[in-house]
Design an enzyme around this catalytic site. Structure first.
Site, PDB file in Angstrom:
ATOM      1  N   HIS A  20      -6.563  66.370 -81.112  1.00 11.38           N
ATOM      2  CA  HIS A  20      -7.660  66.351 -82.082  1.00 11.38           C
ATOM      3  C   HIS A  20      -7.343  65.524 -83.321  1.00 11.38           C
ATOM      4  CE1 HIS A  20      -9.144  70.350 -80.127  1.00 11.38           C
ATOM      5  NE2 HIS A  20      -9.493  69.284 -79.436  1.00 11.38           N
ATOM      6  N   SER A  27      -6.987  80.010 -79.334  1.00 12.09           N
ATOM      7  CA  SER A  27      -7.995  80.937 -78.810  1.00 12.09           C
ATOM      8  C   SER A  27      -8.575  80.440 -77.491  1.00 12.09           C
ATOM      9  CB  SER A  27      -9.124  81.099 -79.834  1.00 12.09           C
ATOM     10  OG  SER A  27      -9.684  79.829 -80.127  1.00 12.09           O
TER      11      SER A  27
HETATM   12  C1  BJW Z   1      -1.279  83.267 -83.468  1.00 13.37           C
HETATM   13  C2  BJW Z   1      -0.651  83.597 -84.613  1.00 13.37           C
HETATM   14  C3  BJW Z   1       0.675  83.585 -84.605  1.00 13.37           C
HETATM   15  C4  BJW Z   1      -2.847  83.772 -84.998  1.00 13.37           C
HETATM   16  N1  BJW Z   1       1.317  83.230 -83.450  1.00 13.37           N
HETATM   17  N2  BJW Z   1      -0.765  82.904 -82.326  1.00 13.37           N
HETATM   18  C5  BJW Z   1     -21.837  74.062 -76.887  1.00 13.37           C
HETATM   19  C6  BJW Z   1     -22.379  73.487 -78.036  1.00 13.37           C
HETATM   20  C7  BJW Z   1     -21.768  72.386 -78.664  1.00 13.37           C
HETATM   21  C8  BJW Z   1     -20.617  71.850 -78.149  1.00 13.37           C
HETATM   22  C9  BJW Z   1     -20.083  72.428 -77.018  1.00 13.37           C
HETATM   23  C10 BJW Z   1     -20.694  73.499 -76.382  1.00 13.37           C
HETATM   24  N3  BJW Z   1     -19.922  73.855 -75.316  1.00 13.37           N
HETATM   25  C11 BJW Z   1     -18.857  73.052 -75.275  1.00 13.37           C
HETATM   26  C12 BJW Z   1     -18.959  72.160 -76.296  1.00 13.37           C
HETATM   27  C13 BJW Z   1     -17.985  71.101 -76.593  1.00 13.37           C
HETATM   28  C14 BJW Z   1     -17.140  71.397 -77.799  1.00 13.37           C
HETATM   29  C15 BJW Z   1     -16.615  72.818 -77.708  1.00 13.37           C
HETATM   30  O1  BJW Z   1     -15.671  73.119 -77.016  1.00 13.37           O
HETATM   31  N4  BJW Z   1     -17.206  73.744 -78.444  1.00 13.37           N
HETATM   32  C16 BJW Z   1     -16.843  75.158 -78.340  1.00 13.37           C
HETATM   33  C17 BJW Z   1     -16.561  75.706 -79.721  1.00 13.37           C
HETATM   34  C18 BJW Z   1     -17.984  75.873 -77.650  1.00 13.37           C
HETATM   35  N5  BJW Z   1     -16.072  70.423 -77.727  1.00 13.37           N
HETATM   36  C19 BJW Z   1     -16.191  69.230 -78.270  1.00 13.37           C
HETATM   37  O2  BJW Z   1     -17.169  68.902 -78.913  1.00 13.37           O
HETATM   38  C20 BJW Z   1     -15.071  68.247 -78.027  1.00 13.37           C
HETATM   39  N6  BJW Z   1     -15.556  67.017 -77.576  1.00 13.37           N
HETATM   40  C21 BJW Z   1     -16.216  66.883 -76.441  1.00 13.37           C
HETATM   41  O3  BJW Z   1     -16.431  67.817 -75.680  1.00 13.37           O
HETATM   42  O4  BJW Z   1     -16.607  65.599 -76.193  1.00 13.37           O
HETATM   43  C22 BJW Z   1     -17.439  65.327 -75.069  1.00 13.37           C
HETATM   44  C23 BJW Z   1     -17.862  63.870 -75.199  1.00 13.37           C
HETATM   45  C24 BJW Z   1     -17.546  63.005 -74.186  1.00 13.37           C
HETATM   46  C25 BJW Z   1     -17.951  61.660 -74.290  1.00 13.37           C
HETATM   47  C26 BJW Z   1     -18.657  61.238 -75.419  1.00 13.37           C
HETATM   48  C27 BJW Z   1     -18.949  62.130 -76.433  1.00 13.37           C
HETATM   49  C28 BJW Z   1     -18.541  63.472 -76.325  1.00 13.37           C
HETATM   50  C29 BJW Z   1     -14.317  67.962 -79.320  1.00 13.37           C
HETATM   51  C30 BJW Z   1     -13.655  69.183 -79.873  1.00 13.37           C
HETATM   52  C31 BJW Z   1     -13.004  68.844 -81.223  1.00 13.37           C
HETATM   53  C32 BJW Z   1     -12.457  70.073 -81.883  1.00 13.37           C
HETATM   54  N7  BJW Z   1     -12.131  69.763 -83.213  1.00 13.37           N
HETATM   55  C33 BJW Z   1     -11.532  70.778 -84.048  1.00 13.37           C
HETATM   56  C34 BJW Z   1     -11.427  70.216 -85.474  1.00 13.37           C
HETATM   57  C35 BJW Z   1     -10.327  69.154 -85.507  1.00 13.37           C
HETATM   58  C36 BJW Z   1     -10.108  68.632 -86.856  1.00 13.37           C
HETATM   59  C37 BJW Z   1      -9.715  69.712 -87.822  1.00 13.37           C
HETATM   60  O5  BJW Z   1      -8.668  70.383 -87.669  1.00 13.37           O
HETATM   61  O6  BJW Z   1     -10.474  69.906 -88.770  1.00 13.37           O
HETATM   62  O7  BJW Z   1     -10.246  71.129 -83.557  1.00 13.37           O
HETATM   63  S1  BJW Z   1     -12.398  72.336 -84.026  1.00 13.37           S
HETATM   64  C38 BJW Z   1     -10.953  73.351 -84.157  1.00 13.37           C
HETATM   65  O8  BJW Z   1     -10.827  74.166 -82.962  1.00 13.37           O
HETATM   66  C39 BJW Z   1      -9.778  72.373 -84.155  1.00 13.37           C
HETATM   67  C40 BJW Z   1      -8.807  73.082 -83.261  1.00 13.37           C
HETATM   68  O9  BJW Z   1      -7.856  72.157 -82.762  1.00 13.37           O
HETATM   69  C41 BJW Z   1      -9.691  73.693 -82.213  1.00 13.37           C
HETATM   70  C42 BJW Z   1      -9.062  74.825 -81.443  1.00 13.37           C
HETATM   71  O10 BJW Z   1      -8.777  75.893 -82.297  1.00 13.37           O
HETATM   72  P1  BJW Z   1      -7.450  76.750 -82.067  1.00 13.37           P
HETATM   73  O11 BJW Z   1      -6.263  75.913 -82.351  1.00 13.37           O
HETATM   74  O12 BJW Z   1      -7.504  77.434 -80.768  1.00 13.37           O
HETATM   75  O13 BJW Z   1      -7.570  77.780 -83.294  1.00 13.37           O
HETATM   76  P2  BJW Z   1      -8.297  79.215 -83.355  1.00 13.37           P
HETATM   77  O14 BJW Z   1      -8.412  79.569 -84.789  1.00 13.37           O
HETATM   78  O15 BJW Z   1      -9.523  79.226 -82.557  1.00 13.37           O
HETATM   79  O16 BJW Z   1      -7.269  80.190 -82.633  1.00 13.37           O
HETATM   80  C43 BJW Z   1      -6.008  80.484 -83.207  1.00 13.37           C
HETATM   81  C44 BJW Z   1      -5.312  81.479 -82.299  1.00 13.37           C
HETATM   82  O17 BJW Z   1      -4.026  81.702 -82.826  1.00 13.37           O
HETATM   83  C45 BJW Z   1      -6.013  82.836 -82.224  1.00 13.37           C
HETATM   84  O18 BJW Z   1      -6.187  83.197 -80.847  1.00 13.37           O
HETATM   85  C46 BJW Z   1      -5.035  83.795 -82.898  1.00 13.37           C
HETATM   86  O19 BJW Z   1      -5.005  85.076 -82.278  1.00 13.37           O
HETATM   87  C47 BJW Z   1      -3.746  83.087 -82.705  1.00 13.37           C
HETATM   88  N8  BJW Z   1      -2.717  83.369 -83.712  1.00 13.37           N
HETATM   89  N9  BJW Z   1      -1.650  83.918 -85.567  1.00 13.37           N
HETATM   90  C48 BJW Z   1       0.575  82.883 -82.353  1.00 13.37           C
HETATM   91  N10 BJW Z   1       1.408  83.921 -85.664  1.00 13.37           N
END
Ligand code: BJW
Length: 231
Positions: A107, A175
């Site tokens: 990302h 997550s």
């Molecule tokens: C611990 C801990 C400790 C706590 N030890 N653990 C429906 C509507 C609209 C869109 C979609 C849809 N369905 C699917 C989509 C696609 C969308 C998507 O997936 N959306 C979902 C939310 C539904 N995806 C996209 O849009 C992606 N692109 C795409 O699909 O492109 C298609 C395409 C093709 C060709 C042309 C055009 C398009 C792009 C996704 C980009 C995500 N970006 C972000 C922001 C990045 C920049 C930034 O940081 O600001 O990435 S969003 C955010 O979520 C960030 C993260 O990398 C990502 C994942 O989050 P993560 O890391 O899992 O964090 P959390 O907070 O969710 O979880 C943390 C975990 O840690 C928890 O479980 C805790 O329990 C745990 N934890 N303490 C270990 N000590």
């Protein structure tokens, strides 16, 4: 000579939580009352680039002030026995600063900017932030080098290739709700050993074939790595 075994670690915000960086979907996963979707989308950038830049400038300061923790360092220790490829959803540089040698950012990277005209034009920021009016050499506004919702994830093909080669696959601190990153687990061969570390693993578990370790990465990962290095 026997080929070294390959470990692929998919990491998310949770691995950096113990370094003081907030996760996205936790109770305090908000920024000035905005939901992530309100500031991490191309629509937000088009509507209000100043707010988006302010959000990322604030996040960049937090990243610069943070230090790698025991979980980041444990993945470096694992390199004694495995070729370790980290596929991170995080935009911080804590894996690199801990000393991991192979880090793929799905990302993007907050310490880099890119051109809004040519996405291949990526510029390290050094100690700087991005402000309205900061331009790339082609003359267009600079934006954060991150992947927003609705944007393609260019590193995904390489990540899937890595996952398909894994002998050991670790899922740490994510997550698994954001795609395509969450779908990486489907590329892992059945023969691979698989572990999922997260303090909040749902009781039923969601990943078939994974050993679930319910705990914070800073304690659980060094313990797992110690066992893996002994085996
Ligand atoms: C611990 C801990 C400790 C706590 N030890 N653990 C429906 C509507 C609209 C869109 C979609 C849809 N369905 C699917 C989509 C696609 C969308 C998507 O997936 N959306 C979902 C939310 C539904 N995806 C996209 O849009 C992606 N692109 C795409 O699909 O492109 C298609 C395409 C093709 C060709 C042309 C055009 C398009 C792009 C996704 C980009 C995500 N970006 C972000 C922001 C990045 C920049 C930034 O940081 O600001 O990435 S969003 C955010 O979520 C960030 C993260 O990398 C990502 C994942 O989050 P993560 O890391 O899992 O964090 P959390 O907070 O969710 O979880 C943390 C975990 O840690 C928890 O479980 C805790 O329990 C745990 N934890 N303490 C270990 N000590």
């Amino acid at each position: 000579m026997k080929a070294r075994r390959i470990c692929v670690a998919l990491t998310g915000a949770g691995i950096s939580a113990e370094s003081g960086l907030r996760t996205f979907r936790g109770p305090d996963g908000l920024w000035e009352g905005h939901r992530l979707e309100e500031v991490a989308t191309p629509e937000a950038w088009a509507r209000d680039p100043e707010t988006v830049l302010r959000f990322y400038n604030w996040r960049r300061a937090e990243v610069r002030a943070a230090e790698p923790n025991a979980a980041h360092r444990a993945l470096v220790d694992l390199e004694a026995r495995y070729t370790v490829h980290i596929v991170t959803q995080n935009i911080d540089d804590l894996h690199e600063r801990a000393g991991s040698r192979h880090v793929l950012h799905l990302h993007g990277e907050i310490l880099k900017a890119r051109s809004t005209r040519d996405p291949a034009l990526v510029i390290p920021l050094g100690g700087r932030d991005i402000h309205l009016g900061d331009r790339c050499p082609l003359g267009s506004q600079l934006r954060p080098h991150v992947v927003w919702f609705g944007e393609p994830v260019p590193a995904m093909a390489e990540a899937a290739e890595l996952a398909a080669q894994a002998d050991l696959f670790l899922v740490i601190g994510t997550s698994l709700v954001v795609y395509p990153a969450a779908g990486l687990v489907d590329w892992v061969p059945a023969r691979a050993a698989k572990y999922w570390i997260n303090p909040d693993i749902p009781p039923q578990g969601r990943l078939p074939g994974f050993h679930c370790i319910a705990g914070p990465a800073g304690a659980a990962l060094p313990e797992l790595v110690r066992r893996l290095l002994q085996d």
